[in-house]
Design a protein around this motif. Structure first.
Motif, PDB file in Angstrom:
ATOM      1  N   ASP A   1      -5.120  19.705  17.892  1.00 38.37           N
ATOM      2  CA  ASP A   1      -5.878  20.955  17.820  1.00 38.37           C
ATOM      3  C   ASP A   1      -6.682  21.166  19.088  1.00 38.37           C
ATOM      4  OD1 ASP A   1      -5.028  21.402  15.218  1.00 38.37           O
ATOM      5  OD2 ASP A   1      -6.740  20.346  14.344  1.00 38.37           O
TER       6      ASP A   1
ATOM      7  N   ILE B   1     -16.017  18.986  13.485  1.00 39.53           N
ATOM      8  CA  ILE B   1     -15.658  17.626  13.911  1.00 39.53           C
ATOM      9  C   ILE B   1     -16.974  16.876  14.088  1.00 39.53           C
ATOM     10  CG2 ILE B   1     -14.457  16.264  15.654  1.00 39.53           C
ATOM     11  CD1 ILE B   1     -12.649  18.372  14.467  1.00 39.53           C
TER      12      ILE B   1
ATOM     13  N   LYS C   1     -13.108  10.292  14.667  1.00 38.41           N
ATOM     14  CA  LYS C   1     -14.001  11.376  14.256  1.00 38.41           C
ATOM     15  C   LYS C   1     -13.635  11.782  12.836  1.00 38.41           C
ATOM     16  CE  LYS C   1     -15.913  11.945  18.330  1.00 38.41           C
ATOM     17  NZ  LYS C   1     -17.347  11.760  18.567  1.00 38.41           N
TER      18      LYS C   1
ATOM     19  N   LEU D   1      -9.907  17.805  22.741  1.00 38.55           N
ATOM     20  CA  LEU D   1      -8.932  18.114  21.694  1.00 38.55           C
ATOM     21  C   LEU D   1      -9.089  17.126  20.551  1.00 38.55           C
ATOM     22  CD1 LEU D   1      -6.550  15.802  22.226  1.00 38.55           C
ATOM     23  CD2 LEU D   1      -5.906  17.407  24.010  1.00 38.55           C
ATOM     24  N   THR D   2      -8.495  17.494  19.441  1.00 40.10           N
ATOM     25  CA  THR D   2      -8.622  16.675  18.243  1.00 40.10           C
ATOM     26  C   THR D   2      -7.238  16.422  17.691  1.00 40.10           C
ATOM     27  OG1 THR D   2     -10.767  17.666  17.787  1.00 40.10           O
ATOM     28  CG2 THR D   2      -9.670  16.576  15.961  1.00 40.10           C
TER      29      THR D   2
ATOM     30  N   PHE E   1     -16.019  24.739  14.309  1.00 39.88           N
ATOM     31  CA  PHE E   1     -15.120  25.871  14.517  1.00 39.88           C
ATOM     32  C   PHE E   1     -15.182  26.788  13.299  1.00 39.88           C
ATOM     33  CE2 PHE E   1     -12.972  22.252  16.692  1.00 39.88           C
ATOM     34  CZ  PHE E   1     -13.194  22.668  17.999  1.00 39.88           C
TER      35      PHE E   1
ATOM     36  N   GLY F   1     -10.693  12.096  18.224  1.00 39.28           N
ATOM     37  CA  GLY F   1     -11.125  13.133  19.153  1.00 39.28           C
ATOM     38  C   GLY F   1     -11.098  12.673  20.593  1.00 39.28           C
TER      39      GLY F   1
ATOM     40  N   ARG G   1     -21.271  23.798  19.713  1.00 46.04           N
ATOM     41  CA  ARG G   1     -21.327  22.395  20.110  1.00 46.04           C
ATOM     42  C   ARG G   1     -22.535  21.772  19.397  1.00 46.04           C
ATOM     43  NH1 ARG G   1     -19.386  20.145  24.722  1.00 46.04           N
ATOM     44  NH2 ARG G   1     -19.445  22.110  25.853  1.00 46.04           N
TER      45      ARG G   1
ATOM     46  N   LYS H   1     -26.478  12.535  21.254  1.00 44.33           N
ATOM     47  CA  LYS H   1     -25.657  11.845  22.251  1.00 44.33           C
ATOM     48  C   LYS H   1     -24.306  12.541  22.382  1.00 44.33           C
ATOM     49  CE  LYS H   1     -27.730   7.307  21.917  1.00 44.33           C
ATOM     50  NZ  LYS H   1     -27.751   6.859  20.516  1.00 44.33           N
ATOM     51  N   ILE H   2     -23.719  12.408  23.511  1.00 42.91           N
ATOM     52  CA  ILE H   2     -22.405  13.024  23.750  1.00 42.91           C
ATOM     53  C   ILE H   2     -21.421  12.603  22.655  1.00 42.91           C
ATOM     54  CG2 ILE H   2     -20.385  12.424  25.155  1.00 42.91           C
ATOM     55  CD1 ILE H   2     -21.679  13.481  27.512  1.00 42.91           C
TER      56      ILE H   2
ATOM     57  N   ASP I   1     -21.088  14.371  19.706  1.00 43.76           N
ATOM     58  CA  ASP I   1     -21.536  14.779  18.371  1.00 43.76           C
ATOM     59  C   ASP I   1     -20.547  15.709  17.686  1.00 43.76           C
ATOM     60  OD1 ASP I   1     -23.758  13.270  18.226  1.00 43.76           O
ATOM     61  OD2 ASP I   1     -25.189  14.868  18.653  1.00 43.76           O
ATOM     62  N   GLY I   2     -19.767  16.402  18.489  1.00 45.21           N
ATOM     63  CA  GLY I   2     -18.706  17.193  17.907  1.00 45.21           C
ATOM     64  C   GLY I   2     -18.904  18.694  17.967  1.00 45.21           C
ATOM     65  N   LYS I   3     -18.022  19.396  17.262  1.00 40.94           N
ATOM     66  CA  LYS I   3     -17.961  20.851  17.338  1.00 40.94           C
ATOM     67  C   LYS I   3     -17.848  21.449  15.951  1.00 40.94           C
ATOM     68  CE  LYS I   3     -16.473  21.050  21.893  1.00 40.94           C
ATOM     69  NZ  LYS I   3     -17.433  20.100  22.452  1.00 40.94           N
TER      70      LYS I   3
ATOM     71  N   ALA J   1      -9.216  24.096  20.926  1.00 40.73           N
ATOM     72  CA  ALA J   1      -9.883  25.405  20.962  1.00 40.73           C
ATOM     73  C   ALA J   1      -9.989  25.818  22.412  1.00 40.73           C
ATOM     74  CB  ALA J   1     -11.270  25.293  20.338  1.00 40.73           C
TER      75      ALA J   1
HETATM   76  N1  LIG Z   1     -11.645  22.198  22.958  1.00 44.41           N
HETATM   77  C1  LIG Z   1     -11.631  21.422  21.914  1.00 44.41           C
HETATM   78  N2  LIG Z   1     -10.731  21.654  20.942  1.00 44.41           N
HETATM   79  C2  LIG Z   1     -10.682  20.856  19.857  1.00 44.41           C
HETATM   80  N3  LIG Z   1     -11.502  19.823  19.655  1.00 44.41           N
HETATM   81  C3  LIG Z   1     -12.431  19.553  20.598  1.00 44.41           C
HETATM   82  C4  LIG Z   1     -12.533  20.322  21.754  1.00 44.41           C
HETATM   83  N4  LIG Z   1     -13.518  19.803  22.504  1.00 44.41           N
HETATM   84  C5  LIG Z   1     -14.030  18.773  21.819  1.00 44.41           C
HETATM   85  N5  LIG Z   1     -13.371  18.606  20.661  1.00 44.41           N
HETATM   86  C6  LIG Z   1     -13.673  17.596  19.641  1.00 44.41           C
HETATM   87  O1  LIG Z   1     -15.059  17.362  19.615  1.00 44.41           O
HETATM   88  C7  LIG Z   1     -15.320  15.967  19.857  1.00 44.41           C
HETATM   89  C8  LIG Z   1     -16.584  15.795  20.643  1.00 44.41           C
HETATM   90  O2  LIG Z   1     -16.448  16.365  21.929  1.00 44.41           O
HETATM   91  P1  LIG Z   1     -17.116  15.725  23.228  1.00 44.41           P
HETATM   92  O3  LIG Z   1     -16.692  16.545  24.374  1.00 44.41           O
HETATM   93  O4  LIG Z   1     -16.765  14.251  23.282  1.00 44.41           O
HETATM   94  O5  LIG Z   1     -18.666  15.776  22.990  1.00 44.41           O
HETATM   95  P2  LIG Z   1     -19.648  16.991  22.747  1.00 44.41           P
HETATM   96  O6  LIG Z   1     -19.198  17.665  21.497  1.00 44.41           O
HETATM   97  O7  LIG Z   1     -20.970  16.291  22.570  1.00 44.41           O
HETATM   98  O8  LIG Z   1     -19.563  17.846  23.927  1.00 44.41           O
HETATM   99  C9  LIG Z   1     -14.097  15.459  20.509  1.00 44.41           C
HETATM  100  O9  LIG Z   1     -13.948  14.083  20.229  1.00 44.41           O
HETATM  101  C10 LIG Z   1     -12.998  16.293  19.903  1.00 44.41           C
HETATM  102  O10 LIG Z   1     -12.611  15.758  18.637  1.00 44.41           O
END
Ligand SMILES: Nc1ncnc2c1ncn2[C@@H]1O[C@H](COP(=O)(O)OP(=O)(O)O)[C@@H](O)[C@H]1O
Ligand SMILES: Nc1ncnc2c1ncn2[C@@H]1O[C@H](COP(=O)(O)OP(=O)(O)O)[C@@H](O)[C@H]1O
Ligand SMILES: Nc1ncnc2c1ncn2[C@@H]1O[C@H](COP(=O)(O)OP(=O)(O)O)[C@@H](O)[C@H]1O
Lengths: 484, 112, 484, 484, 112, 112
Positions: free
Chosen positions: F62, B7, B58, F28-29, B92, B35, F101, B85-86, B88-90, F64
């Motif tokens: 979704d 993401i 996203k 979540l996404t 998997f 997201g 992350r 910056k917060i 940026d995404g994940k 995780a």
């Molecule tokens: N537990 C999760 N399961 C699925 N998607 C997630 C999860 N946590 C975050 N995401 C996705 O990742 C994006 C970024 O997460 P966020 O918490 O805003 O910032 P960061 O990745 O910098 O910690 C979210 O907008 C969401 O789409």
């Protein structure tokens, strides 16, 4: 469905039958427009007045501009504000209401509104437009100046057909299509037609040859015309009338499922913007066309319609910026519509600086109408018909009494007997205006309430919860607005 | 084989795609998603109605790869998608049981 | 925000205060339009001229058509070309700029542009439109023919308010909303008003009774009017003026983040097409309305506006097809706009075959303007305001001098003293046109540069990077164009 | 591509060369419009007729309204009904066809259609509009009433250029852009121009001074004019002509890939609605402008255009509701268009109740046209051009003969010799109408078939399967309608 | 249980759905995606700006199935989605740990 | 770690999101998808053309999560997404091999 069609058919049959039956007993009144022509012949062997082609052209253009307000203007303005799944239902409701009432206007509406009857409603002389030909003439606001009656009928048709369509915004996204149609026939017949007659019906300027003649003529005029209420282009008949009906309708129909909890953000604001812009453009026909002649006063009405809108747009932008931190485009165009509403009754009476001030005020007042007032009322008037048309219309009606004063740059009121501007008494004029407001509010509220209850008890007002969830486009009309 | 699903911020897509190409990835699939996470959203105001929008646009990027490319791919995405910056995404990572190329019927690593 | 509002408020206060202060010392000049009426009375005891209702109607229609160009026309044309996240910001900027300047036009713009002052700017006689009533008249281009002054004011308002709005295309997608407003007030005041005065202000045809009278009258006219530059409907005042400002603005404001690297494809070309089409339709008001009368020349201006657009659309289509292998719809409508721009100064002076040729040429030249030239300049003029309006405007101004020649099917130039068509000298006419071009380019560039720098130093021109990424709709206006 | 451009260029060269060549041998006929002016001078030393500014204004407005029908009206109406991937191609086709034919109209179309020649086609006297100036006049339908010739040319241009564009709906989503252009040039030249001449060309009212003069004048008129076929605003020339061409084109071009199996739902019905609405608004220019004067009959044409549309919209809604269970918005606006089509030939001849009935009938008949008939024909006329324009046009042409009867509220037919309404014989009038229908059907079908076959054999009609799958926007025009 | 995720050409969706129905699949979920791979894109031109579009519209089809249906399902998709031209797409197969039907709370094979 | 993918009715999204927040899910996404299943679609009619629409708008969610949250998460979704009518949707559970992350490079449970 079968049942609904039957009801609609019945109402139509009623529309056709009632007048035919009534005709027998109906008094044979000289119509307002006939009076004009007659007046000419009676007084002397003068040449019959001939329409000026410039006037005729302007009225033709005005009328098609109001058609454009109805379709696509109003449809887009409202449609952009609902959720995508209800887009077509809004377009459909505004369009079909307009068309249906256009038909009824030709059948009985014009006759009931614009022929002589009593102070509250006209007569049956021109049912089915009988007797009107391409040579028939209608009077204007100038002595001896006429226009072809067909274009006058058409122009007024567009007013009569778009006004009810405004109410659609109040119960959008949840109402049955059949309920819309039946309600509209009732409201048109029992609220629009009487209000139009009360405010606008008079014997025409040529009847005002002397003080006595004026008195005699005055006695045949509509109730509010007699009261001296000014309404250049329909602030009372159109905006207060529809705005109040909208408020009542929003209450009776009830809130949308999920209102206040789920997001109901406008699905396509650019469309709303296009709609608002076309409403603005068309409104020049609405307001300036109401002058019925392409004179200097027409151009006054024009520039006022332009300036009030500019001022209201800018005012709403500033107040929202100051209070919420960001000025929104939906706010700006809401301001534009509010400006158009407020200047509607005033446009031929006030000066350009008056219109700037009225525009500035309405921008602020209607901002409050869709924020503070709306929350206070706690009603789901989905597209803020009351907050904009109702509130703006009331403000406009009252301020017309103020800014029409020659001392404030207004034109004052014309005295057709002396053929000069009459003395202006602001207090009594504002009181006359208040009569207009009060009458419209009460009349429309009562008619709307009864009509809605009738519909609710017979065919029902709302679609099922599942249909509302699915969206009216699919559930009521079997189609979807957008595909890839 | 592995299936990497990342993401990312939408405007990073082109950069990430090029970074992946640089480590030998030849195909990928992209989905527009919304997201919700630590990154805060914004408020929208429509006349009297105020809506808090928590879901941010996203982009999801799916890549099926050979096991031995996994580290490269993760590193490539991590580097190219980061802004610091917060939000940026994940990334998997899933095990991929099987792949088939529809056109040829090839399966397994050849189908990637 | 607080600070920004303060600035805006101050500017407005300035708008109100300046004239009031100035009034004391302002010379009491007879306005152009008054001159017309006076002329009538002075020469003989003739009946005062009365506006023809056909003319009045045409000017009313023309004016509302230009309103339609501003909203929704220009907004859609531009809005469709930006990314979805900036759609509303473009609609908002064009609309609010139009409305704000409409207000300022009534307050001081009309007076500064269209009353007598010096060769570069007018006076303060009609601040707040004082003295203008529904009976006031404005002169036209025919002796003894007048129109109600209010519609003349309104018509010119739309020009004054839409021209600055054109510039919005240059810095779309990255500029602060407050910066737009402040810049526009400055540019309107110091570039538009003087240019309009320089090009269009004159004493009116009735002053041209004899050679001496003509000389005296001529001396009161605007700078470029005296130079003999022809500009039927605003090629110089509107298009070159705005086009050059756009170029300067694009340079000063700088490129969009990601320009040249990220895709910035138009988010909704059908909207752009609707906008372009409405611009076309409205342009008939713009161009033909500039004739101020519904005469044969008006119909010449009309058919030229039609044919030049057809030719330019077709020419751009063919050249793009030949050079890039595929003709695009965006290209076709860009051609249409270019055709409209090029014929604007020329439409009442050239013949239909001249307009076909001018259209064909501008299609090719502006195609180069948004391809070759743009890349050579390396500037992010987001929506090609300079490439289309600037380049097309310059070409049009110059070619007007060529194709106005009677030998090439043009009408030549009217000599109001002899009441015949004057001898036509193409070379000196083209030189006169070049004076117009040169003046507009330099004046607008200088004013724009200073105004932008002032804004940059006070409230800043650009939003933050994060806001630009997020899109101006959400970050500046708190709303989103589309929802499901 | 190279090859295609060559073909287009050649056709243009042909357009230019042919007339030049022909000029030598062409007979020097007095044009219809000249005849009007001449008539005046010949009979007596009377003042030359001067255009009324109201008429001129109305024709200007009418013409720009028809421009609005073409762009954006028709483009949106059609574009909304195709799949998103073909949106731009439809906008492009309608726009460029309109512009290209506008050019050809000025070059040779006007001359061939509206100068005297034989009963089937005009002459070459006004190639390149030679001899026409801002002072040239064109006759109307009233003796001694004239309008500037330029606006008459422009008005007729819009008819000539939009009619072929209607056909685009038949082969949308699969045809080559180059094939569209070449076909259109052929069809315009060999079907539109002759039909326009046959139906509308006559010597003008001033020629009808006596029975003998009338006979002489009549002999110079177009074939169908001589037959006495009534067609107020183009039912035969525009709608039947284009509708039949559409049917032939849909057959020759063949079905879209996946037709009947894959979903081909309209991608954006709100756009279709906007298009339909603008068509309605513009149609007032189309129909009422055809009266060429702002008279009482113009207002009759106006109200008929309004009422027939209302009735047809409502009728389609009811029949669809009854037969399919849900009334659709696409149905309602299809009804509106059908209503406009049916009233086009009739609008100046029938009364308002006649137009209500005609509207009601066409709503039902065209509903059948796009359902029952379409399935019976088994043709992929993508956007139902034949079902609406063809069927509606035929119905309208025939019913005009019925409801024009004074006994049914119609105006009857004017006898220019006696200057009274002539005796009305319904049977012979319907036969005359049938002549019009029959001629249009056969002529258009033959020309269309040959033209399409020619194009197919030279440059080919259809894009490749892969291009069709990808969508014409990308494959033919290199762009995409929507981006995020 | 298995989870089959297939990327196909959009206009093949109906055919594939019918082929899957024929092998007993009763439910599936579809997503609009954009694919990048061997199939080349096209160029778009907006006035002076030229953009190469590498991402092509594709449709993703997700089906959760019983293990023993896997071969049938793959075969069905392979056959119905193929055009033989580059870009026909891929089939990805994942192991599915668990399924729950929300309405009834059933889980495992019954929930499919 | 587990990856839970739930197909739900779109208007239930907000409720489900809140239910998940209540059990500690912080990210979540969400994807817009179209579903085909037991829930029947509707018919659309465009002039003469009739189309049966079997694909209904659904929302895919979704998440995780840590293994030990799985039951809570499933229960939360099941409860908040249910209307009891056909078409409420499904919950799919996958094993998640790895998470990263992007912003910080953290991986595993910390990255959730
Ligand atoms: N537990 C999760 N399961 C699925 N998607 C997630 C999860 N946590 C975050 N995401 C996705 O990742 C994006 C970024 O997460 P966020 O918490 O805003 O910032 P960061 O990745 O910098 O910690 C979210 O907008 C969401 O789409
Ligand atoms: N490694 C991959 N990971 C994820 N998706 C892929 C991968 N390779 C290809 N795809 C998807 O499959 C689609 C088709 O792949 P492509 O290479 O163009 O053709 P083909 O499948 O015929 O080899 C791509 O558009 C993309 O959506
Ligand atoms: N086997 C499956 N694989 C993937 N998605 C499925 C499957 N079965 C159902 N779905 C998804 O779940 C949604 C709901 O399924 P449906 O059968 O309509 O109702 P229910 O879940 O109540 O049994 C479908 O619209 C589809 O998106």
């Amino acid at each position: 469905m079968q049942r609904i069609l039957a009801v609609v058919a019945m109402l139509f049959a009623f529309g056709f039958a009632l007048p035919a039956w009534a005709e027998g007993g109906g008094e044979v009144a000289a119509s307002a427009v006939a009076a004009v022509a007659d007046g000419g012949t009676a007084n002397a062997v003068v040449a019959a007045p001939v329409p000026d082609k410039g006037d005729t052209t302007w009225l033709i253009v005005s009328t098609l501009l109001v058609v454009m307000m109805a379709a696509p203007g109003l449809g887009l303005f409202y449609g952009g504000m609902v959720r995508a799944k209800n887009m077509l239902s809004v377009l459909m409701q505004t369009l079909v209401v307009f068309c249906m009432l256009g038909i009824l206007w030709a059948i009985y509406g014009y006759s009931l509104a614009f022929t002589e009857g009593n102070a509250f409603i006209g007569g049956f002389d021109k049912l089915f437009l009988q007797g009107v030909t391409a040579d028939s003439l209608a009077g204007t606001f100038s002595k001896g100046v006429v226009v072809p009656e067909f274009i006058y009928i058409a122009f007024q048709l567009t007013f009569a057909a778009i006004t009810p369509a405004l109410i659609v915004g109040a119960f959008a996204e949840r109402i049955k299509f059949s309920a819309v149609l039946v309600f509209m026939v009732l409201w048109f017949t029992f609220s629009y037609l009487p209000m139009a007659h009360m405010v606008w019906f008079w014997a025409g300027p040529d009847a005002y040859t002397s003080a006595e003649a004026a008195e005699a003529a005055g006695a045949t005029a509509g109730f509010l015309f007699q009261k001296g209420a000014l309404d250049f282009a329909g602030g009372t008949v159109v905006h207060i009338n529809a705005g109040v009906a909208a408020l009542v309708a929003a209450i009776v129909v009830g809130k949308r499922i999920g209102y206040g909890r789920e997001t109901m953000a406008p699905h396509n604001l650019p469309m709303t913007m296009v709609g608002a812009s076309l409403l603005w453009v068309g409104w020049f026909g609405f307001n300036v066309g109401s002058n019925m002649e392409a004179t200097g006063v027409a151009t006054l009405a024009f520039i006022n319609t332009l300036l009030a809108t500019c001022a209201a747009t800018f005012a709403w932008t500033l107040i929202e910026w100051a209070r919420k931190g960001k000025p929104s485009m939906l706010g700006a165009i809401s301001g534009a519509i509010a400006g158009l509403v407020v200047i509607t009754p005033a446009c031929g009476f006030v000066g350009p600086m008056g219109s700037l001030i009225m525009g500035g005020l309405v921008g602020v007042v209607c901002y409050w109408g869709v924020n503070g007032l709306k929350h206070a009322l706690g009603v789901d008037d989905s597209l803020d018909v009351f907050g904009v048309h109702g509130i703006g219309g009331i403000l406009g009606a009252l301020l017309t009494g103020v800014f029409a004063a020659p001392s404030l740059g207004g034109t004052g009121v014309w005295d057709y007997v002396t053929d000069t501007v009459a003395e202006y008494d602001m207090v009594s004029q504002v009181i006359a205006q208040a009569w207009g407001v009060g009458t419209a509010v009460v009349w429309s509220a009562v008619v709307s309430f009864i009509a809605l209850k009738l519909v609710d008890l017979t065919i029902g007002l709302r679609v099922s919860e599942e249909e509302e969830r699915e969206g009216l486009d699919v559930s009521s009309h079997g189609e979807t607005a957008y595909h890839a | 084989m592995k299936f990497v699903s990342a993401i990312i911020k939408p405007f990073k897509l082109d950069e990430v795609r090029m970074a992946l190409a640089a480590v030998g990835v030849q195909g990928l699939t992209v989905t527009d998603v919304k997201g919700f996470g630590r990154q805060k959203g914004h408020t929208e105001l429509y006349r009297g109605a105020e809506y808090v929008v928590d879901f941010l646009p996203k982009t999801k990027l799916d890549v099926a790869i050979d096991d031995d490319r996994l580290d490269d791919v993760i590193a490539a995405i991590e580097k190219s998608a980061a802004t610091g910056k917060i939000g940026d995404g994940k990334i998997f990572v899933f095990d991929l049981a099987e792949v088939v190329r529809i056109r040829t019927g090839e399966s397994g690593t050849q189908a990637l």
